[in-house]
Design an enzyme around this catalytic site. Structure first.
Site, PDB file in Angstrom:
ATOM      1  N   ASP A  68      77.064 -46.617 -69.163  1.00  0.00           N
ATOM      2  CA  ASP A  68      78.479 -46.298 -69.029  1.00  0.00           C
ATOM      3  C   ASP A  68      79.317 -47.550 -68.804  1.00  0.00           C
ATOM      4  O   ASP A  68      78.899 -48.485 -68.122  1.00  0.00           O
ATOM      5  CB  ASP A  68      78.645 -45.334 -67.848  1.00  0.00           C
ATOM      6  N   GLU A 120      78.165 -47.774 -74.096  1.00  0.00           N
ATOM      7  CA  GLU A 120      79.545 -47.320 -74.255  1.00  0.00           C
ATOM      8  C   GLU A 120      80.415 -48.556 -74.078  1.00  0.00           C
ATOM      9  O   GLU A 120      80.755 -48.938 -72.966  1.00  0.00           O
ATOM     10  CB  GLU A 120      79.896 -46.258 -73.214  1.00  0.00           C
TER      11      GLU A 120
END
Length: 630
Positions: free
Chosen positions: A305, A356
């Site tokens: 993330d 990401e």
């Protein structure tokens, strides 16, 4: 799990971030010492004045089990009275004399929120996925279609509580198998204090959230998914952690896991701390967490993330500290990400590590040492351009025609995942089908065309739950998906389309083997902005098998539209998003015989009836001849 002796040699390996799993030493482990069974506790708190372990075994009395200060800032204690299943914390007195009860950073299990104590937990589990683990591979030419899922809100029990991991395994497994997905990706399944955070403010980096069961229940989930041929990916958050006093924040009374200077160690947007990637012990903690999930829980990959927030020292901040060269890159975080990818791929063969990452940072999926070493990167540029086009009034799309062609300029620079994630259907952004303009029928037609282009565009696929049946309202993490919609024909039609797109995607090499190659997608017509029509070929470079994709992105019926094709003869329809099975009109085609007249730079052309807001996919009936393949 194998535990290691608490001695100087193993401490030295941990401090130097060697390939020893830190949770094999730190945390709580049931052991026998001098013929006595108990629990050995160990924790890293180098600046603490005093540490004791408190729990159910001593009435939470901080005087009964003081811990011994060891080398390198570690503390240890053996407690004969401690037993499996009992709660515990570390009572830490910092250098300023303040005493706070802290959870175990390496805790394997935690109380159900709002309680937060760590739990001594060692249980056996029998795996039956040896074949899967040995044979799994994340080759870039494979079909990868990911169903992104927030497990707590995918489906709740009849009384509104969280479904157990074991029940979820069967219901979700059956569902995604029918839809034809290759992988499930779970949003924040690691322990976290607040339901509304979706699991992205992690307090237990080594434990699945207890909201849905025990660690063995979660292992059952993974094992069952593997038995169905479904891979399991987890969202993993090494970029920041919450400020909750009971967890990692100022663990020994000083900034320990986080950078000390708030200009480098605090996220003002998220009210979280940033890990200090310059400390070997912190790097050890994070990489150990990744390995725990990949090795002990058999998960097939991690989606890392907020990588951009890690890469740049000036990320979302006005005041920042340059690196030693005066630049904005966080060199320590870059070194950590490279190390992470090297170690995980070495220690967990076949795993998939996905970034990401939303910037133009070069080499995200380039192997180390020249790049960061990720397997895939989310195609955030493609997502932004495609959704901007999709939400545009169709009458003005001709002025935005380039938004659906620009991705082809850079698509081979990285290994991309075309991700339409949870972030796009929350906070007032609406559900995907609701983003399109027009009445309900035209919204669905436009959405079907969007899905048709997504599945035929180079890149692996990811779609967030609920969008596979055109959920009407945006996602609400506090409620189950609106499953009644599947009983409505207009929503079932979208489900059928996603199922058939996945089936073709997995069966047809031309839809996935050339994702990272220039010749994997060839434009036939990329400049008909006036009609908002796109035509391109997906091609398997190994066999020269190919399919033709023609997208009409306005609600205008186009009869006998001419499309150039590289081969003569008869063609057949593989999929038409306008089919009645998907909720369309079922527009009929003329005889699909290529005319021997050049068009769009090709030697032949087809006359097609293009339904409003649709994607038509065809292939030649006759396979290419040897001479044509050359």
């Amino acid at each position: 799990m194998t535990t290691l002796p608490l001695d100087h040699g193993h401490l030295q390996k941990l401090v130097t971030a060697d390939l020893v799993r830190p949770d094999q030493l730190l945390g709580a482990h049931i052991v026998t010492e001098n013929g006595v069974q108990g629990v050995r506790f160990a924790v890293w708190a180098p600046n603490a004045q005093h540490v004791s372990v408190v729990g159910d075994f001593n009435g939470w009395n901080g005087f009964d089990n003081p811990m011994q200060r060891l080398d390198f800032g570690f503390w240890g204690a053996f407690v004969p009275s401690a037993q499996n299943g009992q709660r515990y914390k570390f009572r830490v007195t910092g250098p300023n004399g303040q005493t706070i009860d802290k959870i175990d950073p390496y805790g394997a299990f935690f109380e159900v929120r709002p309680a937060n104590s760590s739990i001594i937990w060692e249980q056996d589990f029998t795996w039956s996925d040896d074949g899967w683990m040995k044979e799994r591979s994340q080759g870039f030419e494979q079909a990868v279609s990911i169903y992104e899922c927030h497990a707590p809100s995918w489906m709740k029990t009849s009384d509104g509580w969280f479904m157990n991991y074991r029940d979820l395994a069967h219901k979700l497994g059956e569902y995604v198998t029918d839809l034809g997905y290759t992988h499930v990706e779970l949003l924040g399944v690691m322990e976290h204090p607040f339901d509304g955070s979706w699991g992205y403010q992690v307090t237990g980096y080594y434990a699945p959230t207890s909201r849905m069961g025990s660690p063995e229940d979660f292992k059952y989930f993974v094992n069952h998914m593997h038995s169905l041929g479904i891979g399991v990916l987890l969202d993993w958050v090494p970029g920041h952690f919450p400020t909750d006093e009971f967890a990692l924040a100022h663990y020994d009374g000083t900034p320990l896991y986080e950078y000390a200077d708030p200009r480098k160690g605090y996220h003002y947007d998220w009210n979280t701390y940033i890990f200090d990637y310059g400390r070997n012990e912190v790097v050890m903690f994070l990489i150990g967490s990744a390995l725990k999930w990949l090795q002990d829980f058999h998960v097939d990959g991690l989606r890392v993330d907020a990588v951009a927030s890690m890469l740049y020292l000036d990320f979302s901040r006005d005041e920042w500290i340059p690196n030693i060269h005066g630049g904005r890159e966080n060199l320590e975080a870059i070194a950590f990400l490279k190390r992470l990818n090297e170690v995980t791929h070495h220690m967990a063969p076949g795993c998939m590590i996905v970034a990401e990452e939303s910037t133009a940072f070069a080499g995200v999926t380039t192997p180390t040492p020249f790049g960061l070493g990720f397997d895939y990167k989310w195609a955030m540029g493609w997502m932004n351009d495609t959704l901007a086009y999709y939400q545009q009034d169709p009458i003005y799309r001709k002025y935005e025609h380039h938004k659906l062609t620009f991705y082809n300029v850079y698509r081979t620079t990285e290994n991309y995942v075309l991700a339409i994630s949870h972030d796009e259907v929350v906070h007032g952004k609406k559900s995907l089908v609701s983003k399109a303009l027009g009445d309900w029928y035209n919204q669905r037609a436009s959405y079907r065309a969007f899905l048709g282009m997504m599945w035929t565009t180079p890149g692996k696929k990811l779609l967030f739950m609920g969008q596979e049946f055109a959920q009407g309202n945006e996602w609400n993490e506090a409620a189950s998906l609106p499953w009644y919609m599947l009983d409505l024909p207009e929503h079932r039609g979208i489900y059928n389309l996603v199922r058939d797109l996945n089936k073709l995607y997995r069966e047809r090499p031309d839809w996935h083997v050339g994702d990272t190659r220039d010749d994997g997608m060839l434009w036939i017509s990329a400049d008909d902005s006036e009609s908002s029509v796109y035509a391109y070929v997906r091609r398997d470079y190994q066999t020269n098998r190919w399919s033709l994709v023609v997208a009409n992105m306005t609600p205008v019926y186009r009869k006998d539209y001419a499309v150039g094709v590289p081969q003569g003869g008869e063609y057949r329809v593989l999929l038409n998003t306008d089919d009645s099975e998907y909720g369309g009109f079922g527009t009929q085609q003329p005889p699909l015989i290529a005319l021997e007249e050049g068009w769009h730079g090709q030697l032949h052309h087809l006359k097609l009836n293009l339904p409003p807001s649709s994607v038509l996919i065809l292939e030649p009936v006759q396979k290419p001849t040897v001479s044509e393949e050359r």
